[in-house]
Scaffold this motif. Sequence first.
Motif, PDB file in Angstrom:
ATOM      1  N   ALA A 196       0.846  -1.206   0.000  1.00  0.00           N
ATOM      2  CA  ALA A 196       0.000   0.000   0.000  1.00  0.00           C
ATOM      3  C   ALA A 196       0.872   1.242   0.000  1.00  0.00           C
ATOM      4  O   ALA A 196       1.912   1.288   0.649  1.00  0.00           O
ATOM      5  CB  ALA A 196      -0.897  -0.004   1.244  1.00  0.00           C
ATOM      6  N   TRP A 327      -7.414  -3.069   1.714  1.00  0.00           N
ATOM      7  CA  TRP A 327      -6.193  -3.211   0.912  1.00  0.00           C
ATOM      8  C   TRP A 327      -5.380  -4.448   1.286  1.00  0.00           C
ATOM      9  O   TRP A 327      -4.407  -4.789   0.618  1.00  0.00           O
ATOM     10  CB  TRP A 327      -5.330  -1.961   1.072  1.00  0.00           C
ATOM     11  CG  TRP A 327      -5.105  -1.581   2.503  1.00  0.00           C
ATOM     12  CD1 TRP A 327      -5.873  -0.741   3.260  1.00  0.00           C
ATOM     13  CD2 TRP A 327      -4.072  -2.035   3.359  1.00  0.00           C
ATOM     14  NE1 TRP A 327      -5.392  -0.639   4.531  1.00  0.00           N
ATOM     15  CE2 TRP A 327      -4.277  -1.438   4.626  1.00  0.00           C
ATOM     16  CE3 TRP A 327      -2.985  -2.904   3.203  1.00  0.00           C
ATOM     17  CZ2 TRP A 327      -3.437  -1.669   5.709  1.00  0.00           C
ATOM     18  CZ3 TRP A 327      -2.154  -3.140   4.288  1.00  0.00           C
ATOM     19  CH2 TRP A 327      -2.385  -2.522   5.509  1.00  0.00           C
ATOM     20  N   GLN A 387      -2.832  -2.322  -4.435  1.00  0.00           N
ATOM     21  CA  GLN A 387      -3.264  -1.339  -3.440  1.00  0.00           C
ATOM     22  C   GLN A 387      -4.713  -1.555  -3.005  1.00  0.00           C
ATOM     23  O   GLN A 387      -5.101  -1.105  -1.919  1.00  0.00           O
ATOM     24  CB  GLN A 387      -3.077   0.078  -3.979  1.00  0.00           C
ATOM     25  CG  GLN A 387      -1.626   0.468  -4.125  1.00  0.00           C
ATOM     26  CD  GLN A 387      -1.446   1.971  -4.198  1.00  0.00           C
ATOM     27  OE1 GLN A 387      -2.267   2.741  -3.708  1.00  0.00           O
ATOM     28  NE2 GLN A 387      -0.358   2.403  -4.807  1.00  0.00           N
TER      29      GLN A 387
END
Length: 428
Positions: A196, A327, A387
């Motif tokens: 992320a 995520w 992500q």
Amino acid sequence: MPPRPAAKLRLLLDLCSRYLVQGVAYVGFDPPVAAVPGKGFCGFCRICLDHPATADYCRRMIHGGAYQAAITGEPYYFRCWAGLNSFVLPVLHRDRLAGAIEFGGFFFPGAADEDTAFIRQALPPVDSGARGRLEREMRRIRTLAPADLRGCAAFVHEALLSHGINDRAEVGRQHEKYLLQRRIAEQMHAYARGHAGEADVFDLFAVLVPGLRRRDRRQVLLLLDVFFTRVMLQCRLKPEQAKAQVHLLMALLAREQVVAGAVPTLQAALARQAPLQRELESLDDLTDICYWAFRQVEGFLGQPAAAGHSPPALHERVAEWLRLNYWRKATLAQAARDVGASPSTIVKALRRAAATSFHRQLMATRIAEAKSLLAAGDLKLDAVARQCGFADQSHFTRCFRREVNLTPSKFRRMLTWVDDSLQGRAEA
């Protein structure tokens, strides 16, 4: 150890001998004293603690374990140099590690033969008399299941607190600090594993405010873990930068005190915080900084909430949890632990309130975020997939097409075409 704590320790040794499957021993460090075994203490460990060839090995292991237990505020489980399993708890005197309570050695179920063979190889050279005694005691070593072990450790831990040997408040603070450290470490690991991107802490304040106003402790502390993780990632482990971010959090708390009517003006709220801010500036350890901020938020949550803010419904808490965790590998079991409800209760709440399932809600959250990323720029599709929590680009494409009826690349081209059309009309 002064006479009064020493008397309490003798009482504790007797108590453990009476109620546990085997006794414990006290090993003093400051100053170093001979081990004091209680009745029923492991005979093998008793010999090792007394014998010159092995005593130093034992003490080093026990001292290291006690130090770890003092830091974490919970029992430290370990396997000793000889191959026996054990646990240790610290004995603290005026916040100093004075000694340890050691449970003594045991085998786990099914491991006695293998561990016995290891012990015979690990033992240093000793005289034949000591060797014979060790062989006899080896045959008497108990086998304990993990559940029984945890029960024994909990008993000793509570006995040290209830007898006033260790300070309950200080041990509780250390345990809280350790749990906070562990949660932050898990969040940072999850960020790294999920690839992320760095998100700004300001993004969190918008979702933190409703929880603060409702005094929703569970939601706020969950968000606080994410806040500390983002601070750690942004400040690159520099204390001064971390403190700057915590100052922003304190300003938010000051504002919310005014909103709740606890303080008449923002100036008055900030003035109240002045001594606390000086306290914060004196800290130079990142763990202490995060724990200090955690305690300030805990104190705020203990204040009365502003009128008109009712606790969120379960399906709202789950939706909020998904917005924070989409995520990574977000599971129903993890969501249940974090929002404080059973998986079946969550399933029923989502079905009743939103006519959806946990998986569909998770997928909707991921797709919504993917749309935002696709619209925001030229991030590669595999990066968008990572992500947003998808396994890979092909998984992302399949899910996106199923939900939107377009592939991600076609969706992006469609947005580009719309933007170009609108720009052309504006220029005309």
